[in-house]
Design a protein around this motif. Structure first.
Motif, PDB file in Angstrom:
ATOM      1  N   GLN A 140       0.813  -1.211   0.000  1.00 50.65           N
ATOM      2  CA  GLN A 140       0.000   0.000   0.000  1.00 50.65           C
ATOM      3  C   GLN A 140       0.853   1.270   0.000  1.00 50.65           C
ATOM      4  N   LYS A 142       2.094   3.467  -2.174  1.00 49.50           N
ATOM      5  CA  LYS A 142       1.712   4.672  -2.900  1.00 49.50           C
ATOM      6  C   LYS A 142       0.518   5.370  -2.275  1.00 49.50           C
ATOM      7  N   ASP A 143      -0.295   4.650  -1.507  1.00 48.93           N
ATOM      8  CA  ASP A 143      -1.480   5.252  -0.896  1.00 48.93           C
ATOM      9  C   ASP A 143      -1.205   5.852   0.481  1.00 48.93           C
ATOM     10  N   ILE A 144      -0.076   5.509   1.100  1.00 48.17           N
ATOM     11  CA  ILE A 144       0.173   5.950   2.474  1.00 48.17           C
ATOM     12  C   ILE A 144       1.392   6.844   2.621  1.00 48.17           C
ATOM     13  N   SER A 199      -1.588  -8.546  -4.402  1.00 46.43           N
ATOM     14  CA  SER A 199      -2.891  -7.962  -4.729  1.00 46.43           C
ATOM     15  C   SER A 199      -4.012  -8.997  -4.752  1.00 46.43           C
TER      16      SER A 199
END
Length: 472
Positions: A140, A142-144, A199
């Motif tokens: 995760q 890129k999202d955090i 994923s």
């Protein structure tokens, strides 16, 4: 005749053109030439050992080297300060990213390392959660993340992370019965987890047999992955940004089997040339000005190098003249101490500093042009050369009487100070070993560092021993 005074015979004067006359004239001319050579040599020796100011008063010779050294001190120091500020940004970017990585990938990280390791776990559940937490955070990312980070390829040109575990080959253990049966051969198992594997829903990789850990056999679990980042803070300093590759490694160390698994985090940052840079504004112009300034520093150092080399060559020629004259007139050689007076150690120091400044400036120009990324090597050359340049200032302070007394005192006392340091060093070394063996085991930090150091070196020595026996 009686009563007349006695007349001494007059000395015979050689007639012009006779052999005796020519010999007398030749001897007189040779003596005159010898006196002229001696006087000329005296003047040259006197002039050589003069200070720059005395040389200017004697022959009105402009002290080019003195003025050049003053200019060089200003230029080299300015160059070093500018490079130091730039290098400080690089080091700060690496350290900030390391701290950010620890907060991102280590579960329960408090912000401060416990010792030489980052944190620790004490239960099997916490160990599993810490391992899975690091893997999920990578998935995760890129999202955090708040930074300019992206995934990097590993050695196989694949994007993902690698998980390896080391454990004893086989064994059984019953502490209640004080029974142990174990094979101390170490096995290494690894698994590659790509982004596609991470994923999948549900995550099949968590239920694989690889993550069923037998903690009594487990030595360590290692998670390694690469990330890429771009340092944008250099743009505020009107410099071109650098691209980084971070090789991150998380180690869950259970070698002690003490009920405490230590978690180590290591991040090795490597600077690489950015493939495509398109930056508008004044950054490019500022980089060109810096390159011109560095080129001017190189020219100044080349001029200083040529002048100091010329002075050393002239000094060696003067020494040769003096040795021949001394041997011809006094029929004995000059002692070594007097011969070394012609070799000016300050000029040698300046030549070394000039060479290091030139090399460091070339490296700095290549770094600014983003053709090289070796900041550490450039720092060594520029820092050492600046140190030598400022040490060379002591030579000019020696022309003042008050400072000259201090410098001569330092030169005379240096051998005795070195001998004292050698004797005191032996006492300090013995005290160090005594304090380490007597007090060291009761200091927590010393125990951790020393144990890890000796375990590593003992493993190397055992491997060398068995290799010599042909058993490895």
């Amino acid at each position: 005749m009686a009563g007349q005074p006695y007349r001494f015979p007059q000395a015979r004067i050689p007639e012009r053109g006779s052999g005796d006359f020519r010999l007398t004239v030749r001897n007189a001319m040779a003596h005159h030439d010898s006196e002229m050579k001696e006087e000329c040599l005296r003047e040259d020796l006197k002039f050589y050992f003069m200070s720059p100011c005395e040389k200017y008063r004697a022959r009105r010779q402009i002290p080019w080297k003195l003025g050049l050294q003053i200019l060089k001190i200003v230029m080299v120091t300015t160059q070093l300060v500018r490079f130091g500020l730039s290098n400080q940004l690089v080091v700060a970017f690496k350290e900030d990213n390391t701290v950010a990585f620890k907060h991102l990938f280590l579960k329960g990280y408090s912000g401060t390392d416990e010792d030489d390791y980052s944190c620790s776990v004490y239960t099997q559940e916490d160990a599993y959660e810490s391992i899975f937490f690091a893997i999920n955070q990578y998935h995760q990312l890129k999202d955090i993340t708040l930074g300019t980070l992206g995934y990097g390829e590993n050695e196989d040109n694949r994007i993902g992370l690698k998980v390896c575990k080391q454990h004893y080959k086989k064994g059984t253990m019953f502490p209640s019965n004080e029974t142990l049966n174990i094979d101390n051969d170490v096995e290494l198992d690894c698994v590659q987890l790509d982004l596609q594997d991470l994923s999948k829903k549900p995550p099949d990789w968590k239920n694989s047999s690889f993550f069923r850990l037998e903690f009594y056999r487990l030595l360590q679990v290692e998670i390694s992955f690469r990330l890429k980042g771009i340092d944008l803070q250099t743009i505020h300093s009107r410099e071109l940004p650098d691209c980084y590759i971070f090789q991150n490694t998380i180690i869950f160390d259970n070698k002690a089997h003490s009920g405490k698994i230590k978690i180590y985090f290591d991040s090795d940052a490597k600077i690489e040339e950015c493939k495509d840079l398109n930056i508008s504004g004044s950054t490019q112009k500022n980089a060109q000005y810096v390159l011109v300034f560095d080129a001017f520093v190189i020219v100044i150092c080349l001029a200083s190098l040529i002048l100091c080399t010329r002075s050393i060559v002239l000094a060696l020629r003067l020494r040769k003249r003096f040795l021949n004259f001394f041997l011809e007139k006094y029929k004995r050689p000059v002692c070594d101490t007097d011969q070394w007076e012609f070799v000016n150690g300050w000029y040698v120091l300046v030549i070394i500093s000039d060479l290091m400044t030139i090399i460091g400036s070339i490296l700095k120009m290549e770094i600014k042009a983003k053709n090289l990324t070796n900041y550490d090597l450039c720092s060594i050359f520029l820092g050492t050369s600046t140190l030598l340049v400022w040490v060379g200032v002591i030579r000019y302070l020696g022309y003042f009487q008050a400072y000259n007394v201090l410098i001569l005192t330092m030169q005379a006392s240096l051998p005795k100070v070195l001998r004292f340091c050698a004797c005191a060093g032996m006492i300090y070394l013995g005290y160090t070993f005594c304090g380490w063996i007597v007090l060291g085991p009761y200091h927590d930090k010393d125990v951790e560092v020393t144990t890890g150091y000796w375990n590593k070196n003992c493993t190397i020595l055992e491997s060398m021993y068995y290799s010599c026996l042909g058993l490895a």
